[in-house]
Design an enzyme around this catalytic site. Structure first.
Site, PDB file in Angstrom:
ATOM      1  N   CYS A 118       0.817  -1.228   0.000  1.00  0.00           N
ATOM      2  CA  CYS A 118       0.000   0.000   0.000  1.00  0.00           C
ATOM      3  C   CYS A 118       0.848   1.273   0.000  1.00  0.00           C
ATOM      4  O   CYS A 118       0.682   2.134  -0.861  1.00  0.00           O
ATOM      5  CB  CYS A 118      -0.952  -0.021   1.193  1.00  0.00           C
ATOM      6  SG  CYS A 118      -2.214  -1.308   1.017  1.00  0.00           S
ATOM      7  N   HIS A 119       1.751   1.390   0.994  1.00  0.00           N
ATOM      8  CA  HIS A 119       2.540   2.623   1.073  1.00  0.00           C
ATOM      9  C   HIS A 119       4.020   2.316   1.294  1.00  0.00           C
ATOM     10  O   HIS A 119       4.777   3.194   1.702  1.00  0.00           O
ATOM     11  CB  HIS A 119       2.024   3.525   2.196  1.00  0.00           C
ATOM     12  CG  HIS A 119       0.539   3.682   2.188  1.00  0.00           C
ATOM     13  ND1 HIS A 119      -0.295   2.946   2.996  1.00  0.00           N
ATOM     14  CD2 HIS A 119      -0.260   4.464   1.423  1.00  0.00           C
ATOM     15  CE1 HIS A 119      -1.557   3.276   2.748  1.00  0.00           C
ATOM     16  NE2 HIS A 119      -1.565   4.182   1.796  1.00  0.00           N
ATOM     17  N   GLY A 120       4.414   1.078   1.063  1.00  0.00           N
ATOM     18  CA  GLY A 120       5.836   0.749   1.020  1.00  0.00           C
ATOM     19  C   GLY A 120       6.548   0.463   2.323  1.00  0.00           C
ATOM     20  O   GLY A 120       7.783   0.423   2.349  1.00  0.00           O
TER      21      GLY A 120
END
Ligand code: FES
Length: 181
Positions: free
Chosen positions: A145-147
């Site tokens: 999703c956001h790393g």
């Protein structure tokens, strides 16, 4: 009611008609009581919904190969069971914990003598996505999703997640079996 009938019947050698009525009433009461209690007793046995709500979960580790990550659910939460390789264990143990965002020694995240088994919750501590195993710079997990990147101890190493993947309550019930919960 049962106790009253028994006491009264034993007070005289020959049971009278009234004693019989007490006994009969007591017996009927016992049957009625049993009929009344049974639904409660049967309701006390854990059903599937109760188990899903929080009963402990037993898991056989013998089918999890080295290097494999298995997913299971406990209390509706995703759990990762990771059978770590020697390199993954070494990498987790040799990390300088003072460099970590959420400093925690690998030894505090596994059971003594069971370094090969890492059991952690399987949702990213940022916003709850499911990280992908064996991905990211530290070969633990990477969140799509956001790393956020987690190492082979499930500790946050990069990205926005604030804390490590938590370790759920569990215990070894034998050399190759655990009970979560
Ligand atoms: S939910 Fe995993 S990095 Fe945002």
């Amino acid at each position: 009611m049962i106790r009253v009938a028994t006491t009264h019947a034993s007070a005289s050698a020959e049971p009278t008609r009234r004693d019989f009525l007490f006994i009969a009433t007591g017996a009927a009461g016992a049957v009625g009581l049993a009929a009344t209690i049974w639904p409660f007793i049967s309701q006390m046995a854990p059903d599937a919904a109760t188990i899903a709500a929080g009963a402990p979960v037993d898991f056989d580790l013998s089918h999890v190969a080295e290097g494999q990550i298995v997913k299971l659910f406990w209390r509706g939460k995703l759990i990762f069971v990771r059978h770590r390789t020697a390199d993954e264990i070494k990498s987790a143990q040799n990390t300088d914990i003072t460099s970590l965002r959420d400093p925690e020694a690998d030894s505090a995240r596994v059971k003594p003598g069971k370094d090969q088994w890492l059991i952690v919750y399987g949702n990213c501590t940022h916003l709850g996505c499911v990280p992908l195993g064996n991905e990211g710079a530290f070969h633990g997990w990477q969140c799509p999703c956001h790393g956020s990147v987690f190492d082979t101890s499930g500790r946050i190493r990069q990205g926005p997640a604030p804390i490590n993947l938590p370790v759920p309550p569990y215990a070894f019930t034998s050399d190759k079996a655990i009970r979560i919960g």
